[in-house]
Design an enzyme around this catalytic site. Structure first.
Site, PDB file in Angstrom:
ATOM      1  N   CYS A 131      -1.666  -2.471   7.728  1.00  0.00           N
ATOM      2  CA  CYS A 131      -2.428  -3.672   6.529  1.00  0.00           C
ATOM      3  C   CYS A 131      -0.749  -4.739   6.728  1.00  0.00           C
ATOM      4  O   CYS A 131      -0.513  -5.437   6.116  1.00  0.00           O
ATOM      5  CB  CYS A 131      -2.107  -2.263   5.027  1.00  0.00           C
ATOM      6  SG  CYS A 131      -3.772  -1.855   5.098  1.00  0.00           S
ATOM      7  N   ASP A 172       0.536  -1.638  -0.099  1.00  0.00           N
ATOM      8  CA  ASP A 172       0.199  -0.220  -0.007  1.00  0.00           C
ATOM      9  C   ASP A 172       0.666   1.321  -0.148  1.00  0.00           C
ATOM     10  O   ASP A 172       0.422   1.851   0.788  1.00  0.00           O
ATOM     11  CB  ASP A 172      -1.212   0.042   1.360  1.00  0.00           C
ATOM     12  CG  ASP A 172      -2.253  -1.328   1.473  1.00  0.00           C
ATOM     13  OD1 ASP A 172      -2.268  -2.175  -0.131  1.00  0.00           O
ATOM     14  OD2 ASP A 172      -3.122  -1.317   1.813  1.00  0.00           O
ATOM     15  N   LYS A 181      -6.698  -4.616  -2.365  1.00  0.00           N
ATOM     16  CA  LYS A 181      -7.148  -5.330  -2.279  1.00  0.00           C
ATOM     17  C   LYS A 181      -8.712  -5.071  -1.395  1.00  0.00           C
ATOM     18  O   LYS A 181      -7.800  -4.322  -0.874  1.00  0.00           O
ATOM     19  CB  LYS A 181      -6.298  -6.023  -0.564  1.00  0.00           C
ATOM     20  CG  LYS A 181      -5.785  -4.925  -0.196  1.00  0.00           C
ATOM     21  CD  LYS A 181      -4.395  -5.831   0.736  1.00  0.00           C
ATOM     22  CE  LYS A 181      -3.458  -4.675   0.914  1.00  0.00           C
ATOM     23  NZ  LYS A 181      -4.383  -3.307   2.474  1.00  0.00           N
TER      24      LYS A 181
HETATM   25  N1  TIU Z   1      -2.692   0.554   3.897  1.00  0.00           N
HETATM   26  C1  TIU Z   1      -2.835   0.596   5.830  1.00  0.00           C
HETATM   27  O1  TIU Z   1      -2.569   0.413   6.257  1.00  0.00           O
HETATM   28  N2  TIU Z   1      -4.500   0.973   6.053  1.00  0.00           N
HETATM   29  C2  TIU Z   1      -4.828   1.433   7.140  1.00  0.00           C
HETATM   30  O2  TIU Z   1      -5.861   2.615   6.609  1.00  0.00           O
HETATM   31  N3  TIU Z   1      -3.952   2.283   7.811  1.00  0.00           N
HETATM   32  C3  TIU Z   1      -3.916   3.111   8.682  1.00  0.00           C
HETATM   33  O3  TIU Z   1      -3.010   2.998   9.722  1.00  0.00           O
HETATM   34  N4  TIU Z   1      -5.542   3.733   8.803  1.00  0.00           N
END
Ligand code: TIU
Length: 220
Positions: free
Chosen positions: A161, A26, A128
């Site tokens: 994530c 991500d 995802k």
């Molecule tokens: N990619 C991921 O970690 N999504 C999140 O929502 N992370 C947060 O820390 N909010």
């Protein structure tokens, strides 16, 4: 190819590069740039943007080594039919218009991966809907088809994530190494805890190592 080694916590990580995937979780503008999903949740994106050069250095070393590379992106369909009500309730910005397009929606500028880490031909891009990369995706099938048994994981955010993905992978039998400075949390206090939670109790979820040690391991 023979076994490679990385100096890691809680002990040396051994892996076969032909059976190891480098996973980048991500590294999207929504988490690393102003005006995206991360900021909408009240966070400062300075720490997530700061790891981009480190992630790129390890990624390039893995590319030079001919390793399998997977990039993930958290996000949803434009009609939002795959957003659980429970998620939207606690992350109300999802789908709203922002300076980088609709927040966390596939196809929008903010949803895509930052320029410096753009995937190359032959690398997998995995969309995802959740925090974990295994939930409602074909990741497990892809790893199995490729004969992968180990993962070197970078990306953001460490405690959300990255952790969810490593925990899902660990339960499925994959050996995971998380790159300590190739991951980031919005609040620096969460980073140290996230690292300790992976490598504690004899490596309860896997291993952690610095990017320097990972680079040494990729070059030997
Ligand atoms: N990619 C991921 O970690 N999504 C999140 O929502 N992370 C947060 O820390 N909010």
């Amino acid at each position: 190819m023979s076994e490679s080694r990385i100096k890691a916590q809680p002990f040396e990580f051994t892996f076969n590069p032909d059976r190891t995937a480098v996973m980048i979780i991500d590294m999207q503008r929504d988490f690393c740039a102003r005006g995206g999903f991360g900021e909408s949740l009240g966070n400062d994106v300075t720490p997530t943007a700061a790891i981009i050069p480190t992630v790129r250095t390890v990624l390039d070393a893995a590319r030079d080594r001919g390793m399998f590379v997977i990039h993930t992106r958290e996000g949803h369909r434009p009609d939002m039919s795959d957003v659980p009500k429970a998620k939207k309730r606690r992350s109300p910005a999802i789908g709203e218009e922002g300076p980088m397009g609709r927040i966390l929606i596939r196809g929008e500028y903010g949803h895509d991966i930052v320029d410096e880490l753009q995937p190359r031909d032959g690398e997998i891009v995995l969309d995802k809907p959740g925090k974990g990369a295994f939930y409602e995706t074909d990741l497990e099938l892809i790893l199995r088809n490729r004969g992968i048994d180990s993962l070197i994981v970078m990306g953001v955010t460490t405690h959300v994530c990255v952790h969810t993905t490593i925990r899902e992978a660990n339960d499925r039998g994959y050996e995971c190494l998380m790159v300590e400075d190739g991951t980031a949390t919005f609040d620096p206090r969460d980073q140290e805890a996230s690292i300790r939670m992976i490598n504690q109790q004899g490596g309860i979820f896997g291993w952690t190592a610095t990017s320097n040690e990972v680079l040494k391991g990729l070059s030997n």
